[in-house]
Scaffold this motif. Structure first.
Motif, short mmCIF file in Angstrom:
data_model
loop_
_atom_site.label_atom_id
_atom_site.label_comp_id
_atom_site.label_asym_id
_atom_site.label_seq_id
_atom_site.Cartn_x
_atom_site.Cartn_y
_atom_site.Cartn_z
N GLU A 1 4.29 -3.86 -14.22
CA GLU A 1 4.04 -3.09 -13.00
C GLU A 1 3.76 -1.62 -13.31
OE1 GLU A 1 3.60 -4.30 -9.83
OE2 GLU A 1 3.66 -6.18 -10.96
N SER A 2 4.43 -1.07 -14.32
CA SER A 2 4.19 0.33 -14.68
C SER A 2 2.78 0.53 -15.22
CB SER A 2 5.23 0.82 -15.68
OG SER A 2 5.05 0.23 -16.95
N ILE A 3 2.28 -0.47 -15.93
CA ILE A 3 0.89 -0.40 -16.42
C ILE A 3 -0.07 -0.36 -15.24
CG2 ILE A 3 -0.90 -1.67 -17.66
CD1 ILE A 3 1.40 -2.72 -19.51
N LYS A 4 0.20 -1.19 -14.23
CA LYS A 4 -0.65 -1.19 -13.02
C LYS A 4 -0.60 0.15 -12.30
CE LYS A 4 -0.14 -6.13 -12.19
NZ LYS A 4 0.45 -7.14 -11.29
N ILE A 5 0.60 0.72 -12.18
CA ILE A 5 0.73 2.01 -11.50
C ILE A 5 -0.05 3.09 -12.23
CG2 ILE A 5 2.36 3.88 -10.93
CD1 ILE A 5 4.44 1.64 -10.37
N ARG A 6 0.09 3.14 -13.56
CA ARG A 6 -0.65 4.16 -14.33
C ARG A 6 -2.15 3.94 -14.20
NH1 ARG A 6 2.24 3.45 -19.32
NH2 ARG A 6 0.21 3.24 -20.24
N GLY A 7 -2.58 2.68 -14.21
CA GLY A 7 -4.00 2.39 -14.10
C GLY A 7 -4.57 2.75 -12.75
N ARG A 8 -3.86 2.43 -11.70
CA ARG A 8 -4.37 2.68 -10.35
C ARG A 8 -4.21 4.13 -9.93
NH1 ARG A 8 -2.52 0.31 -4.68
NH2 ARG A 8 -4.24 1.11 -3.46
N CYS A 9 -3.10 4.73 -10.32
CA CYS A 9 -2.78 6.08 -9.84
C CYS A 9 -3.11 7.18 -10.84
CB CYS A 9 -1.30 6.16 -9.50
SG CYS A 9 -0.79 5.04 -8.19
N GLY A 10 -3.35 6.80 -12.08
CA GLY A 10 -3.56 7.84 -13.09
C GLY A 10 -2.29 8.64 -13.31
N ASN B 1 0.82 -1.22 0.00
CA ASN B 1 0.00 0.00 0.00
C ASN B 1 0.85 1.27 0.00
OD1 ASN B 1 -2.48 1.19 -0.23
ND2 ASN B 1 -2.78 1.38 1.97
N VAL B 2 1.88 1.28 -0.83
CA VAL B 2 2.76 2.44 -0.98
C VAL B 2 2.03 3.49 -1.82
CG1 VAL B 2 4.93 3.20 -2.04
CG2 VAL B 2 4.84 1.08 -0.73
N ASP B 3 2.28 4.76 -1.51
CA ASP B 3 1.61 5.82 -2.27
C ASP B 3 2.09 5.84 -3.71
OD1 ASP B 3 3.61 8.40 -2.56
OD2 ASP B 3 4.05 7.19 -0.78
N CYS B 4 1.28 6.44 -4.57
CA CYS B 4 1.53 6.44 -6.01
C CYS B 4 2.84 7.13 -6.39
CB CYS B 4 0.36 7.10 -6.73
SG CYS B 4 -1.15 6.11 -6.66
N ALA B 5 3.14 8.25 -5.76
CA ALA B 5 4.37 8.97 -6.10
C ALA B 5 5.60 8.12 -5.80
CB ALA B 5 4.44 10.29 -5.34
N THR B 6 5.59 7.43 -4.67
CA THR B 6 6.71 6.56 -4.31
C THR B 6 6.82 5.38 -5.26
OG1 THR B 6 6.49 7.20 -2.00
CG2 THR B 6 7.70 5.16 -2.46
N ALA C 1 8.25 6.70 -8.56
CA ALA C 1 9.68 7.01 -8.41
C ALA C 1 10.50 5.72 -8.33
CB ALA C 1 9.91 7.87 -7.17
N SER C 2 9.98 4.73 -7.63
CA SER C 2 10.69 3.45 -7.53
C SER C 2 10.78 2.76 -8.88
CB SER C 2 9.99 2.53 -6.53
OG SER C 2 10.07 3.05 -5.24
N SER C 3 9.73 2.84 -9.67
CA SER C 3 9.75 2.23 -11.01
C SER C 3 10.79 2.89 -11.89
CB SER C 3 8.37 2.34 -11.66
OG SER C 3 7.45 1.54 -10.98
N PHE C 4 10.87 4.21 -11.85
CA PHE C 4 11.86 4.91 -12.66
C PHE C 4 13.27 4.58 -12.19
CE2 PHE C 4 8.39 7.03 -14.52
CZ PHE C 4 8.84 7.78 -15.60
N ALA C 5 13.49 4.51 -10.88
CA ALA C 5 14.81 4.17 -10.35
C ALA C 5 15.18 2.74 -10.74
CB ALA C 5 14.83 4.33 -8.83
N PHE C 6 14.22 1.82 -10.67
CA PHE C 6 14.44 0.43 -11.05
C PHE C 6 14.80 0.34 -12.53
CE2 PHE C 6 12.52 -3.94 -11.86
CZ PHE C 6 13.60 -4.64 -11.33
N ALA C 7 14.06 1.07 -13.37
CA ALA C 7 14.34 1.08 -14.81
C ALA C 7 15.74 1.60 -15.08
CB ALA C 7 13.30 1.92 -15.54
N ASP C 8 16.13 2.66 -14.41
CA ASP C 8 17.47 3.22 -14.60
C ASP C 8 18.55 2.23 -14.17
OD1 ASP C 8 16.36 5.54 -15.59
OD2 ASP C 8 16.61 6.68 -13.73
N ALA C 9 18.32 1.55 -13.05
CA ALA C 9 19.30 0.56 -12.57
C ALA C 9 19.44 -0.60 -13.54
CB ALA C 9 18.90 0.06 -11.18
N ILE C 10 18.31 -1.10 -14.04
CA ILE C 10 18.35 -2.20 -15.01
C ILE C 10 19.08 -1.75 -16.27
CG2 ILE C 10 16.97 -3.67 -16.54
CD1 ILE C 10 14.75 -3.60 -14.44
N TYR C 11 18.79 -0.54 -16.72
CA TYR C 11 19.43 -0.03 -17.93
C TYR C 11 20.95 0.05 -17.74
CZ TYR C 11 20.92 3.00 -21.69
OH TYR C 11 21.59 3.51 -22.77
#
Length: 171
Positions: A61-70, A7-12, A15-25
């Motif tokens: 997961e990013s699709i879920k975040i966009r869907g749930r958080c707009g 139940n983490v807030d949408c902004a977090t 931000a975690s998704s973007f950080a994860f994407a950058d780390a994977i890249y």
């Protein structure tokens, strides 16, 4: 999964998704450099396949975040062939990669860039290619709505990414 499991807030979560994407890249980029200078190709291909699996997970997961958080970020999935020996295809892929890297650098907080090798032998990726009717690579899937399968000017690609109206039609 933090969004739903903890139940983490949408902004977090975003931000975690973007950080994860950058780390994977960054890790995959380092792997790519090793691959071009090494003879350990089998082991490196296995590692690359794992990164592609992580990227598939990130995309879902990013699709879920966009869907749930707009959330107001865009997914740009770059599909390419990792093992191609064809020089024309490699040149096209280099052009796509440079174009997308430039756009990502300009809009770092608005675009989640997810490169995926279509020749990773991942069932989930094969199903995704079928779902979006991707028949050639390199290709780009924008916000799960638009598939771009030919090189276009930077400004036009930016328009496809950021225009809400364009998502109802194909370029």
């Amino acid at each position: 999964r933090l969004l739903t499991d903890l139940n983490v807030d949408c902004a977090t979560a975003q931000a975690s998704s973007f950080a994860f994407a950058d780390a994977i890249y960054q890790e995959a980029y380092r792997l790519e450099r090793y691959n071009s200078a090494s003879k350990f190709s089998t082991e490196l291909q296995i590692a690359h396949r794992r990164y592609d699996l992580l990227r598939m997970y990130l995309w879902a997961e990013s699709i879920k975040i966009r869907g749930r958080c707009g959330s107001d970020f865009h997914t740009v999935v770059y599909l390419y062939n990792y093992t191609t020996k064809d020089l024309d295809v490699r040149a096209q892929q280099t052009a796509y990669s440079r174009l997308l890297t430039d756009i990502k650098e300009r809009y770092a907080d608005s675009i989640l860039l997810i490169p995926l090798a279509v020749d990773s032998d991942l069932a989930s990726l094969d199903l995704t290619l079928e779902r979006y009717a991707v028949s050639s690579v390199p290709s780009i899937i924008i916000d799960e709505q638009v598939v771009v399968d030919h090189l276009i000017p930077t400004d036009q690609l930016i328009t496809y990414i950021f225009s809400r109206d364009i998502h109802s039609s194909q370029p």
